[in-house]
Write a protein that holds these residues in place. Structure first.
Motif, PDB file in Angstrom:
ATOM      1  N   ILE A 214       0.826  -1.203   0.000  1.00  0.00           N
ATOM      2  CA  ILE A 214       0.000   0.000   0.000  1.00  0.00           C
ATOM      3  C   ILE A 214       0.862   1.254   0.000  1.00  0.00           C
ATOM      4  O   ILE A 214       0.492   2.280  -0.594  1.00  0.00           O
ATOM      5  N   GLU A 215       2.053   1.187   0.611  1.00  0.00           N
ATOM      6  CA  GLU A 215       2.924   2.359   0.635  1.00  0.00           C
ATOM      7  C   GLU A 215       3.442   2.684  -0.767  1.00  0.00           C
ATOM      8  O   GLU A 215       3.548   3.851  -1.148  1.00  0.00           O
ATOM      9  N   GLY A 216       3.761   1.653  -1.529  1.00  0.00           N
ATOM     10  CA  GLY A 216       4.178   1.873  -2.907  1.00  0.00           C
ATOM     11  C   GLY A 216       3.062   2.466  -3.748  1.00  0.00           C
ATOM     12  O   GLY A 216       3.288   3.360  -4.580  1.00  0.00           O
ATOM     13  N   ALA A 217       1.834   1.974  -3.532  1.00  0.00           N
ATOM     14  CA  ALA A 217       0.681   2.502  -4.263  1.00  0.00           C
ATOM     15  C   ALA A 217       0.429   3.959  -3.900  1.00  0.00           C
ATOM     16  O   ALA A 217       0.123   4.787  -4.770  1.00  0.00           O
ATOM     17  N   LYS A 218       0.575   4.295  -2.629  1.00  0.00           N
ATOM     18  CA  LYS A 218       0.395   5.685  -2.198  1.00  0.00           C
ATOM     19  C   LYS A 218       1.440   6.593  -2.849  1.00  0.00           C
ATOM     20  O   LYS A 218       1.137   7.720  -3.261  1.00  0.00           O
ATOM     21  N   GLN A 219       2.678   6.097  -2.943  1.00  0.00           N
ATOM     22  CA  GLN A 219       3.729   6.900  -3.542  1.00  0.00           C
ATOM     23  C   GLN A 219       3.482   7.118  -5.034  1.00  0.00           C
ATOM     24  O   GLN A 219       3.777   8.183  -5.586  1.00  0.00           O
TER      25      GLN A 219
END
Length: 469
Positions: A214-219
């Motif tokens: 999810i952190e990669g998607a947010k970035q």
């Protein structure tokens, strides 16, 4: 070697338990038909190089080749055969069309078959999207519909820039190829459509930002929004952003729900059209009627082909009536009036709804991923198992080896050997993804629990054989 196959018309396809009975490895040496194809057909042919079989007859998820060998097909015309091969009800609809004297194609002159197809499509769409939707018939291929969507977006917004994503596949015509990420397809091309820019897709296993999840998607979303809001970004405001909710040729990569929702928010706020290309992931394959429904959002333009014609050539775009700014005849095509495809497409949508095949896709997909994940425990060469519904991928890697970005090193040679071993054991699968190292599974939506178990068992055997080579 004996194979027993019941091809009777009365076979119940959804509950069909038929699987190949393989007592020895299949013979994949070229027969006369394959040699003839090699002699006459262009070097551009691709599938026969990886799947060296000549098809004699088919039914359901089963293919019999010219040598009498029986295969279970997890390719299904690259997703274009949602009900598998020779579904008896589809055959009867086509026969009736021919017996009734309905023309093969009618340009865009209407017929009762066309009217029935349009209403079937509208009934298959989410209610809120359907109530304001307009349908446009394009040429026979998905790329034709992508070209129409590009033109409509530019015409409506009076802007020229388009945005696509890393790993995208939208077709092989000029505009569609310009929006496609694969560099191999572009390497010898010049003069592709200008003003196209690519943003990072949320590919967790090989995250552009080194984060994943999810952190990669947010970035990814942060990057997209920052570029679109930056008057020094070098990218003029796009007419549209085009995206596959589940990337197909790139290796069955589903976009996270939250990422799709945020992309919808950004495009709405920025006055940019959002185009969903569901040529491969739509029409029940994702476990919903359409993959975008998972996120509870709607596109401005929806592109459909492959399954929408029930196995016959058909492509359409659907969009809000407010976008319908075409002048009469401004975008045409001779074969946009395929009456056989309209009849088979309408019947296919009816059967998918009647037999709850989207739900079957969801359940069988979960079964398949669970089985493949169990195999992953035995083989560190499986880097990731992923997908939604009956659109799934297995990424093959070299354990313990990493590329310059710290991502696991892909193993295309092993993936090829697994595909070949599976074929020798009666299973047709395709490859895709980065460096062709992802095994892809796109079976018909009618595939049964028993048949999925055959797929799982065969992949385990194929892995065992290929890893030893």
């Amino acid at each position: 070697m004996q194979n027993v196959l019941n091809l009777a018309p009365e076979t119940s396809l959804l509950n069909d338990q038929e699987i190949p009975l393989v007592t020895n490895l299949y013979d994949l040496t070229p027969d006369n038909i394959l040699l003839s194809q090699e002699h006459y057909e262009s070097e551009v042919r691709s599938y026969p190089r990886r799947l060296p079989i000549a098809i004699r007859t088919t039914r359901g998820v089963i293919v019999e080749d010219t040598k009498g060998q029986i295969f279970l097909d997890c390719l299904a015309g690259a997703g274009a055969l949602p009900l598998g091969y020779n579904h008896s009800e589809i055959n009867q609809v086509l026969i009736k069309q021919l017996n009734d004297g309905v023309p093969y194609q009618t340009l865009d002159i209407t017929t009762p078959s066309k009217d029935a197809f349009i209403k079937a499509v509208m009934n298959f769409l989410p209610d809120n999207f359907a109530k304001n939707a307009r349908i446009q018939f394009c040429g026979p291929s998905g790329a034709d519909a992508v070209e129409a969507a590009i033109k409509l977006a530019k015409l409506y917004t009076k802007r020229n820039t388009m945005v696509a994503f890393h790993g995208a596949y939208h077709g092989m015509t000029n505009g569609a190829l310009s929006l496609t990420g694969n560099l191999g397809a572009k390497s010898r091309r010049t003069g592709l459509m200008p003003d196209v820019h690519f943003f990072p897709f949320p590919y967790s296993y090989r995250c552009t930002f080194g984060l994943g999840g999810i952190e990669g998607a947010k970035q990814s979303i942060r990057y997209i929004e920052s570029v679109l809001c930056d008057d020094e970004s070098g990218i003029t405001k796009p007419a549209a952003i085009i995206v596959e909710p589940i990337q197909g040729e790139s290796g069955a990569i589903p976009a996270p729900l939250e990422w799709l929702q945020e992309l919808r928010r950004i495009t709405t706020e920025q006055g940019i059209l959002l185009i969903f290309d569901e040529i491969q992931c739509g029409v029940g394959r994702s476990g919903d009627h359409f993959a975008f429904e998972y996120a509870g959002i709607e596109p401005d333009i929806l592109i459909l082909s492959k399954a929408i014609g029930g196995g016959m050539p058909m492509s359409i775009i659907l969009y809000n009536k407010e976008l319908d700014c075409w002048n009469p005849g401004e975008h045409t095509g001779t074969f946009r009036g395929n009456q056989l495809a309209m009849a088979s497409g309408a019947k296919t949508l009816e059967i998918i709804q009647r037999d709850n095949l989207a739900d079957n896709a969801k359940q069988r997909g979960e079964q398949l991923r669970a089985g493949l994940t169990n195999i992953q425990q035995q083989f560190p060469q499986i880097g990731e198992v992923r997908g939604r519904g009956l659109m799934n991928g297995v990424e093959i890697i070299k354990p313990g080896q990493f590329n310059a970005l710290g991502h696991p090193e892909a193993d295309p040679e092993l993936a090829t050997n697994i595909q070949r071993a599976a074929l020798e054991l009666g299973l047709i699968i395709e490859k895709g993804g980065r460096r062709g190292a992802v095994l892809r599974f796109l079976p018909p939506l009618i595939i049964s629990e028993t048949q999925i178990n055959f797929v799982i068992d065969t992949i385990e055997k194929a892995m065992t054989h290929a890893v030893k080579l």
